[in-house]
Scaffold this motif. Structure first.
Motif, PDB file in Angstrom:
ATOM      1  N   ARG A 113       0.835  -1.212   0.000  1.00 35.24           N
ATOM      2  CA  ARG A 113       0.000   0.000   0.000  1.00 35.24           C
ATOM      3  C   ARG A 113       0.868   1.259   0.000  1.00 35.24           C
ATOM      4  N   LEU A 114       1.900   1.259   0.840  1.00 30.67           N
ATOM      5  CA  LEU A 114       2.759   2.436   0.942  1.00 30.67           C
ATOM      6  C   LEU A 114       3.617   2.631  -0.313  1.00 30.67           C
ATOM      7  N   ALA A 115       4.013   1.532  -0.966  1.00 30.65           N
ATOM      8  CA  ALA A 115       4.911   1.628  -2.119  1.00 30.65           C
ATOM      9  C   ALA A 115       4.171   1.657  -3.450  1.00 30.65           C
ATOM     10  N   TYR A 116       2.861   1.705  -3.397  1.00 27.32           N
ATOM     11  CA  TYR A 116       2.080   1.685  -4.653  1.00 27.32           C
ATOM     12  C   TYR A 116       2.296   2.974  -5.439  1.00 27.32           C
ATOM     13  N   ILE A 117       2.413   2.822  -6.743  1.00 32.09           N
ATOM     14  CA  ILE A 117       2.456   3.964  -7.636  1.00 32.09           C
ATOM     15  C   ILE A 117       1.592   3.644  -8.852  1.00 32.09           C
ATOM     16  N   LYS A 118       0.812   4.577  -9.262  1.00 31.57           N
ATOM     17  CA  LYS A 118      -0.128   4.340 -10.357  1.00 31.57           C
ATOM     18  C   LYS A 118       0.620   4.122 -11.674  1.00 31.57           C
ATOM     19  N   PRO A 119       0.370   3.036 -12.351  1.00 29.93           N
ATOM     20  CA  PRO A 119       1.041   2.792 -13.637  1.00 29.93           C
ATOM     21  C   PRO A 119       0.601   3.823 -14.683  1.00 29.93           C
ATOM     22  N   LYS A 120       1.468   4.057 -15.644  1.00 28.15           N
ATOM     23  CA  LYS A 120       1.110   4.903 -16.775  1.00 28.15           C
ATOM     24  C   LYS A 120       1.834   4.393 -18.012  1.00 28.15           C
ATOM     25  N   ASP A 121       1.462   4.910 -19.150  1.00 31.00           N
ATOM     26  CA  ASP A 121       1.998   4.375 -20.403  1.00 31.00           C
ATOM     27  C   ASP A 121       3.509   4.562 -20.510  1.00 31.00           C
ATOM     28  N   TYR A 122       4.001   5.790 -20.271  1.00 29.76           N
ATOM     29  CA  TYR A 122       5.419   6.071 -20.471  1.00 29.76           C
ATOM     30  C   TYR A 122       5.983   6.893 -19.308  1.00 29.76           C
ATOM     31  N   TRP A 123       7.227   6.590 -18.991  1.00 32.75           N
ATOM     32  CA  TRP A 123       7.988   7.328 -17.988  1.00 32.75           C
ATOM     33  C   TRP A 123       9.239   7.892 -18.641  1.00 32.75           C
ATOM     34  N   THR A 124       9.594   9.121 -18.250  1.00 32.07           N
ATOM     35  CA  THR A 124      10.849   9.696 -18.735  1.00 32.07           C
ATOM     36  C   THR A 124      11.958   9.357 -17.736  1.00 32.07           C
ATOM     37  N   GLU A 125      13.194   9.497 -18.177  1.00 25.77           N
ATOM     38  CA  GLU A 125      14.321   9.221 -17.282  1.00 25.77           C
ATOM     39  C   GLU A 125      14.351  10.206 -16.122  1.00 25.77           C
ATOM     40  N   ASP A 126      13.935  11.459 -16.370  1.00 30.00           N
ATOM     41  CA  ASP A 126      13.886  12.441 -15.281  1.00 30.00           C
ATOM     42  C   ASP A 126      12.863  12.026 -14.221  1.00 30.00           C
ATOM     43  N   GLU A 127      11.750  11.434 -14.656  1.00 32.03           N
ATOM     44  CA  GLU A 127      10.738  10.983 -13.698  1.00 32.03           C
ATOM     45  C   GLU A 127      11.249   9.810 -12.869  1.00 32.03           C
ATOM     46  N   LEU A 128      12.025   8.941 -13.490  1.00 37.61           N
ATOM     47  CA  LEU A 128      12.567   7.797 -12.759  1.00 37.61           C
ATOM     48  C   LEU A 128      13.474   8.248 -11.618  1.00 37.61           C
ATOM     49  N   LYS A 129      14.213   9.351 -11.831  1.00 40.05           N
ATOM     50  CA  LYS A 129      15.153   9.825 -10.820  1.00 40.05           C
ATOM     51  C   LYS A 129      14.458  10.187  -9.506  1.00 40.05           C
ATOM     52  N   GLN A 130      13.188  10.525  -9.579  1.00 37.32           N
ATOM     53  CA  GLN A 130      12.450  10.900  -8.371  1.00 37.32           C
ATOM     54  C   GLN A 130      12.105   9.691  -7.504  1.00 37.32           C
ATOM     55  N   TYR A 131      12.279   8.510  -8.070  1.00 38.59           N
ATOM     56  CA  TYR A 131      11.908   7.279  -7.346  1.00 38.59           C
ATOM     57  C   TYR A 131      13.107   6.321  -7.290  1.00 38.59           C
ATOM     58  N   ASP A 132      14.227   6.866  -6.814  1.00 41.09           N
ATOM     59  CA  ASP A 132      15.439   6.047  -6.721  1.00 41.09           C
ATOM     60  C   ASP A 132      15.601   5.404  -5.348  1.00 41.09           C
ATOM     61  N   LYS A 152      11.141  -1.476 -20.244  1.00 40.20           N
ATOM     62  CA  LYS A 152      10.055  -1.617 -19.278  1.00 40.20           C
ATOM     63  C   LYS A 152      10.449  -0.980 -17.943  1.00 40.20           C
ATOM     64  N   VAL A 153       9.463  -0.408 -17.276  1.00 39.26           N
ATOM     65  CA  VAL A 153       9.703   0.231 -15.985  1.00 39.26           C
ATOM     66  C   VAL A 153       9.107  -0.646 -14.885  1.00 39.26           C
ATOM     67  N   PHE A 154       9.929  -0.978 -13.921  1.00 39.14           N
ATOM     68  CA  PHE A 154       9.517  -1.855 -12.821  1.00 39.14           C
ATOM     69  C   PHE A 154       9.492  -1.091 -11.497  1.00 39.14           C
ATOM     70  N   ASN A 155       8.545  -1.460 -10.654  1.00 37.22           N
ATOM     71  CA  ASN A 155       8.540  -0.987  -9.273  1.00 37.22           C
ATOM     72  C   ASN A 155       9.181  -2.091  -8.440  1.00 37.22           C
ATOM     73  N   VAL A 156      10.432  -1.872  -8.029  1.00 37.82           N
ATOM     74  CA  VAL A 156      11.199  -2.924  -7.373  1.00 37.82           C
ATOM     75  C   VAL A 156      11.241  -2.731  -5.854  1.00 37.82           C
ATOM     76  N   TYR A 157      10.188  -2.168  -5.280  1.00 42.03           N
ATOM     77  CA  TYR A 157      10.174  -1.902  -3.838  1.00 42.03           C
ATOM     78  C   TYR A 157      10.333  -3.187  -3.019  1.00 42.03           C
ATOM     79  N   LYS A 158       9.882  -4.331  -3.561  1.00 39.03           N
ATOM     80  CA  LYS A 158      10.019  -5.591  -2.824  1.00 39.03           C
ATOM     81  C   LYS A 158      11.478  -5.966  -2.606  1.00 39.03           C
ATOM     82  N   ILE A 219       5.268  -4.335 -13.264  1.00 40.09           N
ATOM     83  CA  ILE A 219       5.564  -3.452 -14.388  1.00 40.09           C
ATOM     84  C   ILE A 219       4.590  -2.278 -14.338  1.00 40.09           C
ATOM     85  N   VAL A 220       5.113  -1.057 -14.309  1.00 40.79           N
ATOM     86  CA  VAL A 220       4.251   0.123 -14.160  1.00 40.79           C
ATOM     87  C   VAL A 220       4.253   0.999 -15.411  1.00 40.79           C
ATOM     88  N   GLY A 221       4.860   0.554 -16.489  1.00 42.93           N
ATOM     89  CA  GLY A 221       4.854   1.327 -17.730  1.00 42.93           C
ATOM     90  C   GLY A 221       6.072   1.016 -18.571  1.00 42.93           C
TER      91      GLY A 221
END
Length: 251
Positions: A113-132, A152-158, A219-221
């Motif tokens: 629940r805490l690590a959830y992020i809404k998937p979207k079609d495309y992510w930019t590299e600048d956006e990825l930097k905010q979730y390092d 592919k963009v993954f949410n690797v919080y696990k 996979i979130v986008g």
């Protein structure tokens, strides 16, 4: 097992006690006792009288009823009690295991629940930097950690222990880690290395990583502008800054 399971055993044993009246008699003891005495023994169920009768010239016989069904019924009841007591440790372990599993499940659900992020079609590299996963971007260390691989963009919080601060693969988080994964290295590539396309062995390694990531993480986008031929969001450049066409791979 509980006491309700044992009730049939007790009931059956008690029913056998009612058969006391039809039990055969066996002589179990003989002894001399004073004359003119009579002792009458009444058993607990009032269904059989055990007598001692003597005279000056006779030997008294004690007749005791030994009823096999009574003995069997008592043995069954005792065996049921033994089973219940013997199984206590196993039941306690099962109860503790279920409690532990429930606690782990609750923790995992809260983390998700805490690590959830809404998937979207495309992510930019600048956006990825905010979730390092860094302390700067995620002070509570509970938020999402994004990583791009092969478009592919993954949410690797696990795998926070691997991709978070101090983790073995923290350099992969918040960026496109395609080439580093393919080369199985965590250090940054040099400028010369970045100009070289991946070889067949490195691409095979990348596919192995992709299988692991896709089976383990959400996979979130997709990564915007990713070129699967160059495995980069940027064109491969020569030392003279001339754009080189993407290499033609044999597969």
């Amino acid at each position: 097992m509980n006491w309700f399971i044992l009730l049939p055993f007790f009931s059956w044993g008690l029913e056998q006690v009612d058969a006391f009246n039809i039990a055969p008699q066996n002589v179990v003891k003989q002894r001399k006792i004073p004359s003119n005495q009579m002792l009458k023994l009444q058993n607990a169920f009032g269904s059989k009288r055990i007598q001692l009768q003597t005279s000056k010239s006779t030997t008294t016989q004690l007749n005791l009823d030994l009823n096999p069904p009574i003995i069997a019924g008592g043995a069954v009841a005792l065996f049921g009690i033994w089973l219940y007591i013997d199984g206590y440790d196993a039941r306690e372990r099962n109860r503790q295991n279920k409690e532990y599993e429930a606690q782990v499940k609750a923790i995992e659900e809260e983390r998700a629940r805490l690590a959830y992020i809404k998937p979207k079609d495309y992510w930019t590299e600048d956006e990825l930097k905010q979730y390092d996963g860094s302390l700067e971007n995620d002070p509570e260390q509970n938020g999402p950690i994004l990583m791009a691989a092969n478009g592919k963009v993954f949410n690797v919080y696990k795998g926070r222990n691997f991709y978070g601060p101090g983790g073995e693969y923290q350099n992969f988080a918040g960026r496109d880690a395609t080439r580093l994964l393919a080369k199985t290295q965590v250090e940054e590539e040099s400028e010369e290395e970045m100009k070289k396309p991946l070889n067949m062995g490195q691409r095979a390694t990348l596919q192995g990583w992709m299988w692991t990531l896709e089976s383990k993480y959400d996979i979130v986008g997709e990564l915007e502008g990713f070129d699967s031929d160059t495995t980069s969001t940027k064109a491969v450049m020569t030392s003279d800054d001339e754009v080189v066409p993407p290499p033609q791979m044999p597969f």
